[in-house]
Each structure stands twice: as structure tokens, then as C-alpha cells.
Motif scaffolding. Structure first.
Motif, PDB file in Angstrom:
ATOM      1  N   ALA A 330       0.824  -1.208   0.000  1.00  0.00           N
ATOM      2  CA  ALA A 330       0.000   0.000   0.000  1.00  0.00           C
ATOM      3  C   ALA A 330       0.858   1.258   0.000  1.00  0.00           C
ATOM      4  O   ALA A 330       0.607   2.204  -0.755  1.00  0.00           O
ATOM      5  CB  ALA A 330      -0.939  -0.004   1.210  1.00  0.00           C
ATOM      6  N   VAL A 331       1.869   1.275   0.855  1.00  0.00           N
ATOM      7  CA  VAL A 331       2.758   2.444   0.938  1.00  0.00           C
ATOM      8  C   VAL A 331       3.526   2.622  -0.366  1.00  0.00           C
ATOM      9  O   VAL A 331       3.673   3.745  -0.869  1.00  0.00           O
ATOM     10  CB  VAL A 331       3.732   2.300   2.125  1.00  0.00           C
ATOM     11  CG1 VAL A 331       4.803   3.391   2.089  1.00  0.00           C
ATOM     12  CG2 VAL A 331       2.968   2.367   3.441  1.00  0.00           C
ATOM     13  N   LEU A 332       3.993   1.528  -0.939  1.00  0.00           N
ATOM     14  CA  LEU A 332       4.773   1.588  -2.179  1.00  0.00           C
ATOM     15  C   LEU A 332       3.962   2.179  -3.321  1.00  0.00           C
ATOM     16  O   LEU A 332       4.409   3.117  -3.998  1.00  0.00           O
ATOM     17  CB  LEU A 332       5.261   0.183  -2.558  1.00  0.00           C
ATOM     18  CG  LEU A 332       6.070   0.077  -3.860  1.00  0.00           C
ATOM     19  CD1 LEU A 332       7.385   0.840  -3.725  1.00  0.00           C
ATOM     20  CD2 LEU A 332       6.336  -1.392  -4.192  1.00  0.00           C
ATOM     21  N   ILE A 333       2.753   1.665  -3.533  1.00  0.00           N
ATOM     22  CA  ILE A 333       1.958   2.138  -4.676  1.00  0.00           C
ATOM     23  C   ILE A 333       1.423   3.548  -4.428  1.00  0.00           C
ATOM     24  O   ILE A 333       1.374   4.372  -5.346  1.00  0.00           O
ATOM     25  CB  ILE A 333       0.802   1.156  -5.000  1.00  0.00           C
ATOM     26  CG1 ILE A 333       0.117   1.573  -6.303  1.00  0.00           C
ATOM     27  CG2 ILE A 333      -0.211   1.102  -3.873  1.00  0.00           C
ATOM     28  CD1 ILE A 333      -0.889   0.567  -6.817  1.00  0.00           C
ATOM     29  N   ALA A 334       1.064   3.865  -3.182  1.00  0.00           N
ATOM     30  CA  ALA A 334       0.568   5.211  -2.868  1.00  0.00           C
ATOM     31  C   ALA A 334       1.674   6.253  -3.050  1.00  0.00           C
ATOM     32  O   ALA A 334       1.442   7.328  -3.611  1.00  0.00           O
ATOM     33  CB  ALA A 334       0.026   5.257  -1.445  1.00  0.00           C
ATOM     34  N   ASN A 335       2.880   5.930  -2.582  1.00  0.00           N
ATOM     35  CA  ASN A 335       4.008   6.846  -2.753  1.00  0.00           C
ATOM     36  C   ASN A 335       4.346   7.036  -4.232  1.00  0.00           C
ATOM     37  O   ASN A 335       4.651   8.143  -4.678  1.00  0.00           O
ATOM     38  CB  ASN A 335       5.239   6.322  -2.012  1.00  0.00           C
ATOM     39  CG  ASN A 335       5.097   6.432  -0.504  1.00  0.00           C
ATOM     40  OD1 ASN A 335       4.171   7.053  -0.007  1.00  0.00           O
ATOM     41  ND2 ASN A 335       6.014   5.825   0.220  1.00  0.00           N
ATOM     42  N   SER A 336       4.286   5.958  -4.989  1.00  0.00           N
ATOM     43  CA  SER A 336       4.606   6.015  -6.410  1.00  0.00           C
ATOM     44  C   SER A 336       3.636   6.909  -7.168  1.00  0.00           C
ATOM     45  O   SER A 336       4.036   7.739  -7.992  1.00  0.00           O
ATOM     46  CB  SER A 336       4.581   4.601  -7.002  1.00  0.00           C
ATOM     47  OG  SER A 336       4.736   4.626  -8.401  1.00  0.00           O
ATOM     48  N   ILE A 337       2.340   6.778  -6.858  1.00  0.00           N
ATOM     49  CA  ILE A 337       1.316   7.540  -7.577  1.00  0.00           C
ATOM     50  C   ILE A 337       1.268   9.002  -7.153  1.00  0.00           C
ATOM     51  O   ILE A 337       1.015   9.894  -7.966  1.00  0.00           O
ATOM     52  CB  ILE A 337      -0.061   6.860  -7.390  1.00  0.00           C
ATOM     53  CG1 ILE A 337      -0.115   5.592  -8.255  1.00  0.00           C
ATOM     54  CG2 ILE A 337      -1.211   7.808  -7.730  1.00  0.00           C
ATOM     55  CD1 ILE A 337      -1.399   4.819  -8.165  1.00  0.00           C
TER      56      ILE A 337
END
Length: 372
Positions: A330-337
Motif C-alpha cells: 500500500a505504501v509503495l503504490i501510494a508513494n509512487s502515484i
């Protein structure tokens, strides 16, 4: 016309229904469901009361009040579960709150806002600061599990002591983030609010809707106290019937803690983030979603660890490995977007798809393995 606030207020009827179900022994499932529905409007009233009181206290104290009570409902539910010894549910609710804010709330905000506006913008530096803080939080909850995994026969007391020490560090970092956002770099966070007029703020439950700007402080303090007490009571009903009700409904404690409890406790705040996003105020929407996740990770989780220490109910930061994977994803994809400061409907869809996949995984996940 029935607007969102009116609909949420109508759910207050489930408070007496849940109390009646408890005393008349209508069954665990009915008590659980009605208690869940009753908590939603109480959480909304707590949020509104906090905002109204914050207006009187001024920017600094008001900001601190909001930062402290922003996730009060979830904290109360978790404390009741902690007191009942349901450590797995408490940890699952922490995991779920972080995931739901990063993926569900921000996803709906970007999707619905993106359908109305081709592309929306927000402050990328705020997203980067929040991303860095969330990375720290992920590291903090990974370490106790990693220490246990890489050591043979480690003493549970050592895990507990590490968790308590990390809790103090996280609370200190949370205090520094408040200093950064409310004192030294307020201009970064004021953009979204400055662009909104008083009517929009009122509709988003972010400012009083009194056109004269007069706030009845005594009234709203009473509302806050009353709503808090009722949330505590409804939480007792919810937690007391949780295990039996989830068995009857065919749900696991893991799914309930990760998916249901965060949505119940944060429904009003979720609605606020989506509402302002649809008004093209993505700065404010992202701040609500990311800010709530940060508060859970840097404040609520360590407070629960320290509360368990005081209450004699050992609570640590060693999470189920599956939960750690979910939070990291969740943190990875949220930070990426969110890193570029721009959003569109497709990015919102990707966040919602990630939440749906994780939700399905938690639903089909077998009985949770106790970690402590």
C-alpha cells in the motif's frame, strides 16, 4: 434532498437499536451490525465537534486538537479491543487503517475527482514528506518481526521492550511532523484551505457553518464528550460480540479488523476527502488521506503499545507477516502515484484495484496466526 450529512445522521437510529439488541438478546450478529452502523454517525459528530472547537482555540491549538482527535474513534475501538485481550484485532485495525486511507480513500478521491476534472494537482513536497514519514513507520513495524524471524528462541520480553522504545521514537517523530506542518512550514499545507470559501469548508465539515462565525463552545464540548462516551459504549458492544458475530457471518477476525473496523471508524473522514476532491481541492483531499495514515502509524499505533504496557495487556509492534506485506504494498503504490503532485481517474482506479485485491486476499486468508 437527502445529502450525505443527513444520511449519516439518520444512522443515529441504530444506537438505541443496538442497545435494545444487547439487552433483549437479539443475537451477536445483530448487535455487531447495529453497533457498527451506530458508530459511523458518532464518528462524524466527533469530527465536527473537534473542528468547531478548533476554530475557537485558534490555528496552533486547533491544529493540535485535530491532530490528536483525528482518529479518536479508531483509537477508542482499538483500546476496547486491547482491554479485551484481542491483540490480533487491534493490530489488524492498525494495518487496515493505513491501507484504507492510502488506497481506498485516496483512490476514490482521485477517481471521482478525475472523472470531473481531467487532471488535478496537489503539493508534491507534502506528498514526499508524508511518503518519507510512512517509510519510517513501515520500517518501525517491520523490525520487531524481522528480529523475531532472524533470531532463535527470542524472549518475548525483548520484543515488548523494543516495541515500547520504538513507540517513543514514533511519537517523537509525530510531534516533529506537527511542528513542521503547523509552525515552520505551514505555507505548504495552507494552499488547499486558502482556495476554499467558507461555504465549501462548512460542507466538508472543516469549518463552522455559522455565517457569523460564532461557535457555541460549551455546546460542542458537550457534543464531543457525549459522542466519545457513546462511541466507547458502542465499541464495547462491537468488541464483545465480534468473535461470535464474525463466525456467524462467515468472516475472519483478520478481515474484520483490516477491512470493516477502519471503514466504520473513518467513514465520515473518508467522505470529506472524496467531497473536496470532487470540488477540485486535491491538496486538501490528499492531506486528509495521507495525514490520517500518518496519524495511525506514528501516533495511534505507538499509543496503543504504551497503553497496553500500562494496562498490563502486552501489545507489541510484531505484526502478522501477511499484514506487513499488505502495508508495504500500500505504501509503495501510494508513494509512487502521489510523488509527482498530479492525479487522474486512472491512478485512482489503480489504487482502488490494489485495495480490492488486498481485500480479497484478507477475505480468503485462513485463520490468523497469533504473533504474541
Amino acid at each position: 434532498m437527502l445529502n450525505l450529512n443527513t444520511f449519516i445522521s439518520l444512522l443515529l437510529v441504530f444506537i438505541p437499536v443496538s442497545i435494545a439488541a444487547h439487552f433483549l438478546h437479539w443475537g451477536a450478529a445483530i448487535i455487531f451490525i447495529t453497533a457498527c452502523l451506530g458508530i459511523i454517525p458518532l464518528a462524524a459528530w466527533m469530527g465536527t465537534a473537534t473542528e468547531e472547537i478548533a476554530v475557537v482555540l485558534g490555528p496552533s491549538m486547533g491544529g493540535l486538537l485535530n491532530a490528536t482527535f483525528g482518529n479518536a474513534t479508531e483509537l477508542i475501538i482499538a483500546l476496547v479491543a486491547l482491554n479485551a485481550g484481542l491483540m490480533d484485532v487491534v493490530k489488524a485495525s492498525i494495518t487496515g487503517s493505513i491501507i484504507s486511507n492510502l488506497l481506498l480513500v485516496m483512490g476514490f478521491s482521485m477517481l471521482l475527482g478525475g472523472l470531473r476534472y481531467k487532471e488535478q494537482e496537489f503539493q508534491p513536497i507534502v506528498a514526499r514528506v508524508n511518503a518519507s514519514s510512512m517509510n519510517l513507520a513501515v520500517i518501525a513495524i517491520l523490525l520487531p518481526s524481522a528480529m523475531d524471524f532472524t533470531s532463535t528462541g527470542i524472549d518475548r520480553v525483548a520484543i515488548q521492550q523494543l516495541s515500547i522504545a520504538v513507540a517513543f521514537v514514533l511519537i517523537a517523530v509525530y510531534g516533529l511532523t506537527l511542528l513542521f506542518s503547523m509552525k515552520t512550514h505551514t505555507y505548504l499545507y495552507d494552499v488547499g484551505l486558502a482556495e476554499m470559501d467558507p461555504a465549501e469548508l462548512a460542507e466538508a465539515n472543516l469549518a463552522p457553518d455559522d455565517p457569523k462565525g460564532e461557535v457555541n463552545l460549551t455546546l460542542w464540548i458537550g457534543v464531543l464528550l457525549g459522542a466519545t462516551l457513546l462511541v466507547a459504549y458502542e465499541s464495547e458492544l462491537l468488541v464483545g460480540t465480534l468473535e461470535e458475530a464474525t463466525n456467524q457471518l462467515g468472516l475472519s477476525a483478520l478481515f474484520t479488523g483490516v477491512i470493516l473496523v477502519p471503514i466504520i471508524g473513518n467513514a465520515a473522514e473518508h467522505a470529506t476527502a472524496v467531497t473536496v476532491a470532487m470540488k477540485n481541492k486535491m491538496d486538501l483531499s490528499v492531506s486528509v488521506a495521507l495525514g490520517s495514515s500518518l496519524q495511525i502509524a506514528l501516533f495511534v499505533a505507538p499509543v496503543l503499545v504504551l497503553a497496553g504496557w500500562v494496562m498490563g495487556k502486552p501489545m507489541d509492534l510484531e505484526f502478522n507477516p501477511f499484514e506487513l506485506v499488505a502495508v508495504s504494498v500500500a505504501v509503495l503504490i501510494a508513494n509512487s502515484i502521489s510523488s509527482d503532485g498530479r492525479s487522474n481517474w486512472l491512478e485512482g482506479t489503480l489504487l482502488l484495484a490494489a485495495y480490492l485485491v488486498l481485500g480479497l486476499a484478507f477475505y480468503f486468508h485462513p485463520v490468523m496466526v497469533a504473533m504474541g
